[in-house]
Scaffold this motif. Sequence first.
Motif, PDB file in Angstrom:
ATOM      1  N   THR A 194       0.819  -1.213   0.000  1.00 26.19           N
ATOM      2  CA  THR A 194       0.000   0.000   0.000  1.00 26.19           C
ATOM      3  C   THR A 194       0.844   1.250   0.000  1.00 26.19           C
ATOM      4  O   THR A 194       0.314   2.352   0.097  1.00 26.19           O
ATOM      5  CB  THR A 194      -0.924   0.005   1.229  1.00 26.19           C
ATOM      6  N   GLY A 195       2.180   1.122  -0.095  1.00 26.31           N
ATOM      7  CA  GLY A 195       3.057   2.284  -0.128  1.00 26.31           C
ATOM      8  C   GLY A 195       3.518   2.747   1.230  1.00 26.31           C
ATOM      9  O   GLY A 195       4.104   3.819   1.338  1.00 26.31           O
ATOM     10  N   GLY A 196       3.268   1.975   2.296  1.00 25.19           N
ATOM     11  CA  GLY A 196       3.698   2.361   3.633  1.00 25.19           C
ATOM     12  C   GLY A 196       5.155   2.009   3.885  1.00 25.19           C
ATOM     13  O   GLY A 196       5.601   0.889   3.596  1.00 25.19           O
ATOM     14  N   PHE A 197       5.926   2.949   4.424  1.00 22.27           N
ATOM     15  CA  PHE A 197       7.338   2.730   4.711  1.00 22.27           C
ATOM     16  C   PHE A 197       7.462   1.853   5.945  1.00 22.27           C
ATOM     17  O   PHE A 197       6.920   2.161   7.013  1.00 22.27           O
ATOM     18  CB  PHE A 197       8.029   4.075   4.947  1.00 22.27           C
ATOM     19  N   LEU A 198       8.205   0.744   5.826  1.00 22.09           N
ATOM     20  CA  LEU A 198       8.303  -0.219   6.910  1.00 22.09           C
ATOM     21  C   LEU A 198       9.651  -0.205   7.614  1.00 22.09           C
ATOM     22  O   LEU A 198       9.762  -0.680   8.728  1.00 22.09           O
ATOM     23  CB  LEU A 198       8.039  -1.646   6.376  1.00 22.09           C
ATOM     24  N   GLY A 199      10.695   0.307   6.989  1.00 18.46           N
ATOM     25  CA  GLY A 199      11.982   0.358   7.654  1.00 18.46           C
ATOM     26  C   GLY A 199      13.140   0.388   6.678  1.00 18.46           C
ATOM     27  O   GLY A 199      12.986   0.142   5.485  1.00 18.46           O
ATOM     28  N   CYS A 200      14.321   0.729   7.221  1.00 18.09           N
ATOM     29  CA  CYS A 200      15.549   0.776   6.438  1.00 18.09           C
ATOM     30  C   CYS A 200      16.299  -0.535   6.649  1.00 18.09           C
ATOM     31  O   CYS A 200      16.678  -0.863   7.776  1.00 18.09           O
ATOM     32  CB  CYS A 200      16.397   1.975   6.880  1.00 18.09           C
ATOM     33  N   LEU A 201      16.508  -1.283   5.582  1.00 14.58           N
ATOM     34  CA  LEU A 201      17.151  -2.593   5.649  1.00 14.58           C
ATOM     35  C   LEU A 201      18.639  -2.407   5.363  1.00 14.58           C
ATOM     36  O   LEU A 201      19.029  -1.968   4.291  1.00 14.58           O
ATOM     37  CB  LEU A 201      16.511  -3.555   4.650  1.00 14.58           C
ATOM     38  N   CYS A 202      19.460  -2.730   6.344  1.00 17.05           N
ATOM     39  CA  CYS A 202      20.877  -2.400   6.310  1.00 17.05           C
ATOM     40  C   CYS A 202      21.718  -3.595   5.848  1.00 17.05           C
ATOM     41  O   CYS A 202      21.294  -4.753   5.960  1.00 17.05           O
ATOM     42  CB  CYS A 202      21.342  -1.939   7.692  1.00 17.05           C
ATOM     43  N   PRO A 203      22.931  -3.323   5.346  1.00 14.81           N
ATOM     44  CA  PRO A 203      23.782  -4.408   4.849  1.00 14.81           C
ATOM     45  C   PRO A 203      24.132  -5.439   5.905  1.00 14.81           C
ATOM     46  O   PRO A 203      24.423  -6.595   5.586  1.00 14.81           O
ATOM     47  CB  PRO A 203      25.037  -3.662   4.357  1.00 14.81           C
ATOM     48  N   ASP A 204      24.135  -5.048   7.190  1.00 16.88           N
ATOM     49  CA  ASP A 204      24.480  -5.999   8.239  1.00 16.88           C
ATOM     50  C   ASP A 204      23.309  -6.885   8.642  1.00 16.88           C
ATOM     51  O   ASP A 204      23.410  -7.679   9.581  1.00 16.88           O
ATOM     52  CB  ASP A 204      25.025  -5.259   9.469  1.00 16.88           C
ATOM     53  N   GLY A 205      22.164  -6.749   7.948  1.00 21.56           N
ATOM     54  CA  GLY A 205      21.012  -7.580   8.251  1.00 21.56           C
ATOM     55  C   GLY A 205      20.035  -6.953   9.223  1.00 21.56           C
ATOM     56  O   GLY A 205      18.969  -7.511   9.453  1.00 21.56           O
ATOM     57  N   SER A 206      20.367  -5.813   9.796  1.00 23.77           N
ATOM     58  CA  SER A 206      19.465  -5.162  10.748  1.00 23.77           C
ATOM     59  C   SER A 206      18.430  -4.332   9.999  1.00 23.77           C
ATOM     60  O   SER A 206      18.608  -3.983   8.844  1.00 23.77           O
ATOM     61  CB  SER A 206      20.256  -4.271  11.709  1.00 23.77           C
ATOM     62  N   VAL A 207      17.346  -4.024  10.693  1.00 25.21           N
ATOM     63  CA  VAL A 207      16.289  -3.177  10.149  1.00 25.21           C
ATOM     64  C   VAL A 207      16.097  -2.009  11.104  1.00 25.21           C
ATOM     65  O   VAL A 207      15.831  -2.200  12.285  1.00 25.21           O
ATOM     66  CB  VAL A 207      14.962  -3.951  10.000  1.00 25.21           C
ATOM     67  N   ARG A 208      16.252  -0.794  10.575  1.00 25.32           N
ATOM     68  CA  ARG A 208      16.145   0.398  11.413  1.00 25.32           C
ATOM     69  C   ARG A 208      14.990   1.270  10.949  1.00 25.32           C
ATOM     70  O   ARG A 208      14.478   1.114   9.837  1.00 25.32           O
ATOM     71  CB  ARG A 208      17.466   1.177  11.404  1.00 25.32           C
ATOM     72  N   ASP A 209      14.646   2.229  11.794  1.00 23.01           N
ATOM     73  CA  ASP A 209      13.476   3.064  11.510  1.00 23.01           C
ATOM     74  C   ASP A 209      13.731   4.076  10.410  1.00 23.01           C
ATOM     75  O   ASP A 209      12.819   4.418   9.660  1.00 23.01           O
ATOM     76  CB  ASP A 209      13.028   3.804  12.776  1.00 23.01           C
ATOM     77  N   SER A 210      14.955   4.611  10.307  1.00 29.11           N
ATOM     78  CA  SER A 210      15.181   5.674   9.321  1.00 29.11           C
ATOM     79  C   SER A 210      16.461   5.494   8.521  1.00 29.11           C
ATOM     80  O   SER A 210      16.468   5.685   7.314  1.00 29.11           O
ATOM     81  CB  SER A 210      15.193   7.036  10.011  1.00 29.11           C
ATOM     82  N   ASP A 211      17.591   5.138   9.163  1.00 30.19           N
ATOM     83  CA  ASP A 211      18.835   4.953   8.427  1.00 30.19           C
ATOM     84  C   ASP A 211      19.694   3.947   9.160  1.00 30.19           C
ATOM     85  O   ASP A 211      19.387   3.526  10.274  1.00 30.19           O
ATOM     86  CB  ASP A 211      19.577   6.285   8.250  1.00 30.19           C
ATOM     87  N   CYS A 212      20.819   3.568   8.523  1.00 26.69           N
ATOM     88  CA  CYS A 212      21.689   2.541   9.084  1.00 26.69           C
ATOM     89  C   CYS A 212      22.736   3.106  10.030  1.00 26.69           C
ATOM     90  O   CYS A 212      23.577   2.360  10.534  1.00 26.69           O
ATOM     91  CB  CYS A 212      22.374   1.767   7.950  1.00 26.69           C
ATOM     92  N   GLY A 213      22.732   4.424  10.248  1.00 28.78           N
ATOM     93  CA  GLY A 213      23.648   5.018  11.207  1.00 28.78           C
ATOM     94  C   GLY A 213      25.059   5.153  10.669  1.00 28.78           C
ATOM     95  O   GLY A 213      25.418   4.696   9.595  1.00 28.78           O
ATOM     96  N   GLN A 214      25.930   5.838  11.419  1.00 32.37           N
ATOM     97  CA  GLN A 214      27.322   6.031  11.055  1.00 32.37           C
ATOM     98  C   GLN A 214      28.174   4.878  11.574  1.00 32.37           C
ATOM     99  O   GLN A 214      27.776   4.121  12.454  1.00 32.37           O
ATOM    100  CB  GLN A 214      27.825   7.357  11.638  1.00 32.37           C
ATOM    101  N   LYS A 215      29.375   4.781  11.044  1.00 32.63           N
ATOM    102  CA  LYS A 215      30.285   3.755  11.498  1.00 32.63           C
ATOM    103  C   LYS A 215      30.726   4.041  12.932  1.00 32.63           C
ATOM    104  O   LYS A 215      30.907   5.186  13.332  1.00 32.63           O
ATOM    105  CB  LYS A 215      31.515   3.687  10.590  1.00 32.63           C
ATOM    106  N   ASN A 216      30.916   2.979  13.697  1.00 28.65           N
ATOM    107  CA  ASN A 216      31.227   3.142  15.119  1.00 28.65           C
ATOM    108  C   ASN A 216      32.504   3.932  15.343  1.00 28.65           C
ATOM    109  O   ASN A 216      32.603   4.755  16.253  1.00 28.65           O
ATOM    110  CB  ASN A 216      31.343   1.764  15.785  1.00 28.65           C
ATOM    111  N   GLU A 217      33.518   3.679  14.468  1.00 29.20           N
ATOM    112  CA  GLU A 217      34.773   4.384  14.677  1.00 29.20           C
ATOM    113  C   GLU A 217      34.625   5.875  14.455  1.00 29.20           C
ATOM    114  O   GLU A 217      35.248   6.685  15.156  1.00 29.20           O
ATOM    115  CB  GLU A 217      35.871   3.819  13.761  1.00 29.20           C
ATOM    116  N   ASN A 218      33.786   6.263  13.494  1.00 27.84           N
ATOM    117  CA  ASN A 218      33.541   7.684  13.283  1.00 27.84           C
ATOM    118  C   ASN A 218      32.823   8.303  14.466  1.00 27.84           C
ATOM    119  O   ASN A 218      33.110   9.422  14.873  1.00 27.84           O
ATOM    120  CB  ASN A 218      32.736   7.901  12.010  1.00 27.84           C
ATOM    121  N   ARG A 219      31.887   7.545  15.023  1.00 26.60           N
ATOM    122  CA  ARG A 219      31.185   8.053  16.187  1.00 26.60           C
ATOM    123  C   ARG A 219      32.145   8.226  17.370  1.00 26.60           C
ATOM    124  O   ARG A 219      32.045   9.197  18.125  1.00 26.60           O
ATOM    125  CB  ARG A 219      30.058   7.097  16.582  1.00 26.60           C
ATOM    126  N   MET A 220      33.056   7.300  17.504  1.00 29.57           N
ATOM    127  CA  MET A 220      34.006   7.398  18.611  1.00 29.57           C
ATOM    128  C   MET A 220      34.903   8.616  18.445  1.00 29.57           C
ATOM    129  O   MET A 220      35.164   9.346  19.413  1.00 29.57           O
ATOM    130  CB  MET A 220      34.848   6.118  18.677  1.00 29.57           C
TER     131      MET A 220
END
Length: 712
Positions: free
Chosen positions: A282-308
């Motif tokens: 029906t065109g409803g957004f269900l989630g962001c499917l990430c390369p690591d297999g996780s499903v997130r609400d909006s995006d896959c986030g930044q790399k941990n090392e960059n966050r650190m």
Amino acid sequence: MTRLKPSTRLSSCVRRASVITQPPAMPLLFRLLLLAVALAVSGGDPTSAAVADAYNASMCHKSFMCGAHDIHYPFYLSNESRVIDGVARSYCGYPGMAILCDATTTNATLQLAEGTNYTVLAIDYDNNTITLADADAVAAGSDCPRVRHNVTIPPEAWLDFSATGNSTISFFLDCNLTGAADPLPPDIIRINCSSFAQEGRLPSFLAPQLGAPDGDWFRSCNGVYVAPVLTEWLASPEYGPRLGSGGYGDVLRQGFRLSWDPSAGPCFECEQSQGQCGYDQTGGFLGCLCPDGSVRDSDCGQKNENRMKIAIGASIAALVLFLLLLVMSFLYIRKKRQYKMTYSSGLLKYTTSGGTPRSWGSTDMDSGSVHQLQTHQFSYEELEDATGGFCDTRELGDGGFGTVYKGYLRDGRVVAVKRLYNNGCRQVEQFVNEAAILSRLRHPNLVTFYGCTSSRSRELLLVYEYVPNGTVADHLHGHRATERALPWPLRLNIAVEAATALAYLHAIEPPVVHRDVKTNNILLDADFHVKVADFGLSRLLPPDGATHVSTTPQGTPGYVDPEYHRCYQLTDKSDVYSFGVVLAELISSKPAVDVTRDRDEINLAGMAVGRIQRSQVDQLVDIELGYGSDQNTRMAMTMVAELAFRCLQQNGEMRPPIREVLDVLRGIQKGGVKEGDKDGRKKDGLPRVPCSPDSVHVSWESLSTTPSIISQ
């Protein structure tokens, strides 16, 4: 097609309004420190457990071969869909872009609408285009296939005709030209194929152009269809000279191009983070499917090392700048106190705190934050270029607080750009209110809001989809009334679709009251489907269950609810009254206010109530619609008049809710009430339309407003 652009802050749309009087910008170091601290403590979007359980995210990062075609995101194989709770959901990909792979023929097929299949000829992922051909034309053994339908893209599909290189061929099949008043235009080509020249078959024609040619001769044809084709093949010396003798079949088999916008909708942030979007059918957004297999609400986030690194840098910056922060904060607060809060700046909090439904986030309503409101941000230069420098020849009309221009964006979309007259308090209020409400509403019968200008723009500009067929008012009693393009069945469908849009507004939490329902704000697209527009005066009922909002009456004379005008209490029944005036216009073809009429009938609402109450419906309706010549039309128009009577009651409690109005209109559209119905219900279960109750309708006047037109 219309899709929201990458998310930006709505506040950027409105800060421009107070550029002269707003406090100076926050010190740079102060802003950098806040940004650094925010990044240090923030985390990725939480994984949606429900979506994660329903999807195998790794499937989104695979490609599939279908014949010679490599099928991958944003397309997906329809037979790879999974059924969850009775609903077919794709693993990933854009709505309306499911590919059916026929294992027997190795053909890749895309179904644009029910029963219309198109063979995939090529997919260009670099340029975001797909080349399709009518499956019937591809499979036809004849060199001269018969085109049997127009190309229709469903609203949920993220495909449109903005791709360059497309042209059209118009087909006029089985035309009886005997006694035709108009001669054939010179650019019309007769189809001379043997399959079209069978004994007893009427002649057929084609025209390598968009739309119908001059004259009425083509109305005698049994079928008129427009097929998109590639210009390069239509104009080629190989096929162009022999279109009528079968060359058009070769051109059809070369297909046409559709495009998609990879930066559209909530997918933008997801794809920027290397994710892929999952949508239901029906065109409803269900989630962001990430390369690591996780499903997130909006995006896959930044790399941990960059966050650190950012967190460490922010911590060091916080220690070094702490003392400087105190000094700069003191200076900023002192400077800010020197400025008075203007009405427009206070209005921003008012609009967003009262203008976001619960489903949009309760924190917005409590804090007045606009951070959850998302819309695309246009530059002033981009819109200036799109409208030809706001050229007078592009002007579509004058709205209540701005002029509307037709524009052509660089991505090929045709838009309507509303340009604010000035930065006065009322204009800014309507600007903010319309942007805040429209940025969250999505319905096929509401005009689509594309975005607005940024905080650095010279002017406040709103951008909408362009609706090409004018307003209902234009066709009923305006400059297009002589075209008589709205027969009774079409008017009834307009009433149903407009009521559908209002029912959607009244049903969301909290409900939206349009407050300016009128035929000038009901636009018609190319197929005469309704697009309700102009939300500058709209208000939302409080989220605490209150049934009204106390506010100064605003609206258009002839449409404003008299109870609202008298008691200053806005309710959803105020829209019902205005819609009753619209129904009266549809059956009478008369304007809501006409000072040339008798004094007690200047307002159409008063005229309609009086004549219906005196059983003089025949003196109200437009006789040319078939009221006197067709029994079914007479019955339907009479029932719509009765429904308008109920909507136009002085007492709001006596008016039906818009949901009931919609149900009655649908019942009338399906056949109405017939003799012999029992227990107040029809045989098909639809409610009987009640007779008009006794009522007294008194004269009154309302505050004025100017319509906001975004179509020509």
